[in-house]
Design a protein around this motif. Structure first.
Motif, PDB file in Angstrom:
ATOM      1  N   CYS A   8       0.987  -1.224   0.031  1.00 48.16           N
ATOM      2  CA  CYS A   8      -0.489   0.598  -0.354  1.00 48.16           C
ATOM      3  C   CYS A   8       0.810   1.076   0.307  1.00 48.16           C
ATOM      4  O   CYS A   8       2.199   1.741   0.804  1.00 48.16           O
ATOM      5  CB  CYS A   8      -0.515  -0.033   0.977  1.00 48.16           C
ATOM      6  N   GLY A  45       3.152  -2.951  10.205  1.00 51.47           N
ATOM      7  CA  GLY A  45       2.504  -2.644   9.061  1.00 51.47           C
ATOM      8  C   GLY A  45       2.739  -1.331   9.365  1.00 51.47           C
ATOM      9  O   GLY A  45       0.648  -1.383   8.961  1.00 51.47           O
ATOM     10  N   CYS A  46       2.284  -0.979   9.840  1.00 49.94           N
ATOM     11  CA  CYS A  46       1.830   0.158  11.231  1.00 49.94           C
ATOM     12  C   CYS A  46       1.154   1.468  10.256  1.00 49.94           C
ATOM     13  O   CYS A  46       0.160   2.538  10.345  1.00 49.94           O
ATOM     14  CB  CYS A  46       2.548   1.347  12.482  1.00 49.94           C
ATOM     15  N   GLY A  47       1.857   1.531   9.312  1.00 46.70           N
ATOM     16  CA  GLY A  47       1.546   2.593   7.990  1.00 46.70           C
ATOM     17  C   GLY A  47       1.462   4.079   8.510  1.00 46.70           C
ATOM     18  O   GLY A  47       2.599   4.345   9.089  1.00 46.70           O
ATOM     19  N   PHE A  51      -3.425   3.411  13.962  1.00 42.24           N
ATOM     20  CA  PHE A  51      -3.523   2.512  15.515  1.00 42.24           C
ATOM     21  C   PHE A  51      -2.349   2.477  16.565  1.00 42.24           C
ATOM     22  O   PHE A  51      -2.821   2.277  17.299  1.00 42.24           O
ATOM     23  CB  PHE A  51      -3.584   0.891  15.059  1.00 42.24           C
ATOM     24  N   VAL A  68       6.073  -0.987  13.161  1.00 43.41           N
ATOM     25  CA  VAL A  68       6.928  -0.507  12.566  1.00 43.41           C
ATOM     26  C   VAL A  68       6.519  -0.607  11.385  1.00 43.41           C
ATOM     27  O   VAL A  68       5.407  -1.388  10.776  1.00 43.41           O
ATOM     28  CB  VAL A  68       7.472  -2.737  12.521  1.00 43.41           C
ATOM     29  N   LEU A  70       7.544  -0.790   6.425  1.00 40.83           N
ATOM     30  CA  LEU A  70       8.790  -0.662   5.082  1.00 40.83           C
ATOM     31  C   LEU A  70       9.163   0.696   4.624  1.00 40.83           C
ATOM     32  O   LEU A  70      10.260   0.545   4.182  1.00 40.83           O
ATOM     33  CB  LEU A  70       8.066  -1.444   3.712  1.00 40.83           C
ATOM     34  N   MET A  74       6.292   6.348   5.242  1.00 36.60           N
ATOM     35  CA  MET A  74       4.473   6.203   6.444  1.00 36.60           C
ATOM     36  C   MET A  74       5.448   5.993   7.843  1.00 36.60           C
ATOM     37  O   MET A  74       4.497   6.825   8.436  1.00 36.60           O
ATOM     38  CB  MET A  74       4.373   4.554   6.552  1.00 36.60           C
ATOM     39  N   SER A  96      11.290  -1.248   8.856  1.00 32.00           N
ATOM     40  CA  SER A  96      11.971  -3.210   8.334  1.00 32.00           C
ATOM     41  C   SER A  96      12.069  -3.375   7.088  1.00 32.00           C
ATOM     42  O   SER A  96      12.149  -2.391   6.554  1.00 32.00           O
ATOM     43  CB  SER A  96      11.148  -3.403   8.739  1.00 32.00           C
ATOM     44  N   ALA A  98      11.698  -6.266   3.693  1.00 39.39           N
ATOM     45  CA  ALA A  98      10.642  -6.992   2.909  1.00 39.39           C
ATOM     46  C   ALA A  98      10.521  -7.887   3.826  1.00 39.39           C
ATOM     47  O   ALA A  98       9.772  -8.369   4.571  1.00 39.39           O
ATOM     48  CB  ALA A  98      10.393  -6.664   2.038  1.00 39.39           C
ATOM     49  N   PHE A 113      -2.437  -5.315  10.812  1.00 40.50           N
ATOM     50  CA  PHE A 113      -3.720  -5.195  10.653  1.00 40.50           C
ATOM     51  C   PHE A 113      -4.144  -4.361   8.855  1.00 40.50           C
ATOM     52  O   PHE A 113      -3.333  -3.344   8.378  1.00 40.50           O
ATOM     53  CB  PHE A 113      -4.581  -3.695  11.437  1.00 40.50           C
ATOM     54  N   TYR A 114      -4.499  -5.378   8.476  1.00 41.43           N
ATOM     55  CA  TYR A 114      -4.474  -5.155   6.694  1.00 41.43           C
ATOM     56  C   TYR A 114      -2.716  -5.723   6.068  1.00 41.43           C
ATOM     57  O   TYR A 114      -2.907  -4.184   5.187  1.00 41.43           O
ATOM     58  CB  TYR A 114      -5.350  -3.730   6.196  1.00 41.43           C
ATOM     59  N   GLU A 118       0.849  -8.377   2.353  1.00 39.34           N
ATOM     60  CA  GLU A 118       1.538  -7.690   2.009  1.00 39.34           C
ATOM     61  C   GLU A 118       2.874  -7.962   2.058  1.00 39.34           C
ATOM     62  O   GLU A 118       3.644  -8.136   1.241  1.00 39.34           O
ATOM     63  CB  GLU A 118       1.661  -6.130   2.145  1.00 39.34           C
ATOM     64  N   VAL A 119       3.064  -8.827   2.464  1.00 37.51           N
ATOM     65  CA  VAL A 119       3.874  -9.857   3.395  1.00 37.51           C
ATOM     66  C   VAL A 119       4.145 -11.335   2.171  1.00 37.51           C
ATOM     67  O   VAL A 119       3.389 -11.967   2.339  1.00 37.51           O
ATOM     68  CB  VAL A 119       4.191 -10.516   4.435  1.00 37.51           C
TER      69      VAL A 119
HETATM   70  C1  LIG Z   1      -3.009  -1.350   4.113  1.00 37.49           C
HETATM   71  S1  LIG Z   1      -1.355  -0.753   4.995  1.00 37.49           S
HETATM   72  C2  LIG Z   1      -1.989  -0.494   6.087  1.00 37.49           C
HETATM   73  C3  LIG Z   1      -1.349   0.381   7.743  1.00 37.49           C
HETATM   74  C4  LIG Z   1      -1.987   0.002   8.575  1.00 37.49           C
HETATM   75  N1  LIG Z   1      -1.368  -1.028   9.360  1.00 37.49           N
HETATM   76  C5  LIG Z   1      -3.839   0.113   9.097  1.00 37.49           C
HETATM   77  O1  LIG Z   1      -4.612  -0.702   9.269  1.00 37.49           O
HETATM   78  O2  LIG Z   1      -4.251   1.597   9.376  1.00 37.49           O
HETATM   79  C6  LIG Z   1      -0.268  -1.670   5.208  1.00 37.49           C
HETATM   80  C7  LIG Z   1       1.020  -0.934   5.270  1.00 37.49           C
HETATM   81  O3  LIG Z   1       2.395  -2.326   5.834  1.00 37.49           O
HETATM   82  C8  LIG Z   1       3.436  -2.234   5.164  1.00 37.49           C
HETATM   83  N2  LIG Z   1       3.695  -3.531   5.179  1.00 37.49           N
HETATM   84  C9  LIG Z   1       3.907  -4.565   4.070  1.00 37.49           C
HETATM   85  N3  LIG Z   1       4.584  -5.391   4.140  1.00 37.49           N
HETATM   86  C10 LIG Z   1       5.801  -5.033   5.295  1.00 37.49           C
HETATM   87  C11 LIG Z   1       6.387  -6.047   5.833  1.00 37.49           C
HETATM   88  N4  LIG Z   1       6.615  -6.897   5.154  1.00 37.49           N
HETATM   89  N5  LIG Z   1       7.076  -5.337   7.136  1.00 37.49           N
HETATM   90  C12 LIG Z   1       6.447  -4.320   7.982  1.00 37.49           C
HETATM   91  N6  LIG Z   1       5.744  -3.279   6.967  1.00 37.49           N
HETATM   92  C13 LIG Z   1       4.379  -3.944   5.753  1.00 37.49           C
HETATM   93  C14 LIG Z   1       3.155  -1.550   4.010  1.00 37.49           C
HETATM   94  O4  LIG Z   1       3.933  -0.053   3.931  1.00 37.49           O
HETATM   95  C15 LIG Z   1       1.702  -0.134   4.848  1.00 37.49           C
HETATM   96  O5  LIG Z   1       1.826   0.595   5.475  1.00 37.49           O
END
Ligand SMILES: C[S@@+](CC[C@H](N)C(=O)[O-])C[C@H]1O[C@@H](n2cnc3c(N)ncnc32)[C@H](O)[C@@H]1O
Length: 197
Positions: A8, A45-47, A51, A68, A70, A74, A96, A98, A113-114, A118-119
């Motif tokens: 995302c 994946g805190c975006g 949260f 945490v 990527l 964000m 972090s 990938a 969360f969500y 993406e992993v």
């Molecule tokens: C859809 S967003 C959700 C963000 C947040 N959790 C929320 O619900 O508002 C997914 C997030 O996960 C991160 N992400 C994806 N793969 C990841 C990984 N392997 N390690 C850390 N973050 C990751 C992305 O960069 C993105 O910011």
């Protein structure tokens, strides 16, 4: 290495963090049964921190959130919000890779969360998360129904079980497929399952 198309993008941060989403996914309502004051919580994946900010309030002055992601962008957005809310001292941000979270702190609760869809290597991801959970800690994963099919979610669950995480609850979170997992497999009493949140 995850395909970047899975991720995302940071410029969608406003769609993740807005008042309408908070009506649907109220972080306090979703998380209050799992988090106590003084806890150390991992937000994977805190975006942009929808949260994270709520968790920082829930853990109080003695608690800590490790946020945490990527994407440095964000994390930057999150740090600005934290400063505005005077919560920076409770939040540690970590960029972090990938294929590696790359922290060593043990935590009382972890949230993804969500993000798990993406992993790329979910087995590896769950093994690393399991190694970061304290004895009785749990992990909540929640995935968007519109994006993650039943069978994809079942595969996710199997990857978590392969990492010695045991499903203990399936909380009903709006528009989502969700699972609570524990390292030691202690089941929550039936009354711990609540209605739609
Ligand atoms: C859809 S967003 C959700 C963000 C947040 N959790 C929320 O619900 O508002 C997914 C997030 O996960 C991160 N992400 C994806 N793969 C990841 C990984 N392997 N390690 C850390 N973050 C990751 C992305 O960069 C993105 O910011």
């Amino acid at each position: 290495m995850a395909a970047l198309s899975r991720i995302c993008p940071w410029w969608l941060a406003p769609t993740l963090d807005n008042p309408i989403r908070r009506l649907v996914h109220n972080p306090e309502k979703i998380l209050r049964r799992y988090i106590r004051e003084g806890d150390t919580v991992l937000d994977l994946g805190c975006g942009s921190g929808t949260f994270t900010i709520a968790i920082a309030k829930m853990v109080g002055e003695e608690g800590r959130v490790i946020a945490v992601d990527l994407q440095e962008k964000m994390l930057e957005i999150l740090r600005k919000k934290a400063a505005k809310e005077e919560l920076s001292s409770r939040i540690t941000t970590h960029r972090s890779e990938a294929d590696q979270i790359g922290i060593s702190d043990r935590v009382d609760f972890a949230l993804a969360f969500y993000m798990v869809h993406e992993v790329a290597d979910q087995g590896r991801f769950f093994r690393e998360v399991a190694s970061l959970l304290k004895e009785d800690a749990s992990l909540l994963i929640s995935e968007p129904k519109f994006h993650v099919s039943k069978s994809a979610f079942r595969r996710m669950k199997e990857a978590a079980e392969g990492a010695a995480l045991t499903p203990t609850d399936e909380p009903k979170i709006r528009f989502s497929r969700s699972l609570v997992l524990r390292r030691n497999g202690v089941s929550l009493p039936r009354s711990a399952s609540f209605g739609l949140i």
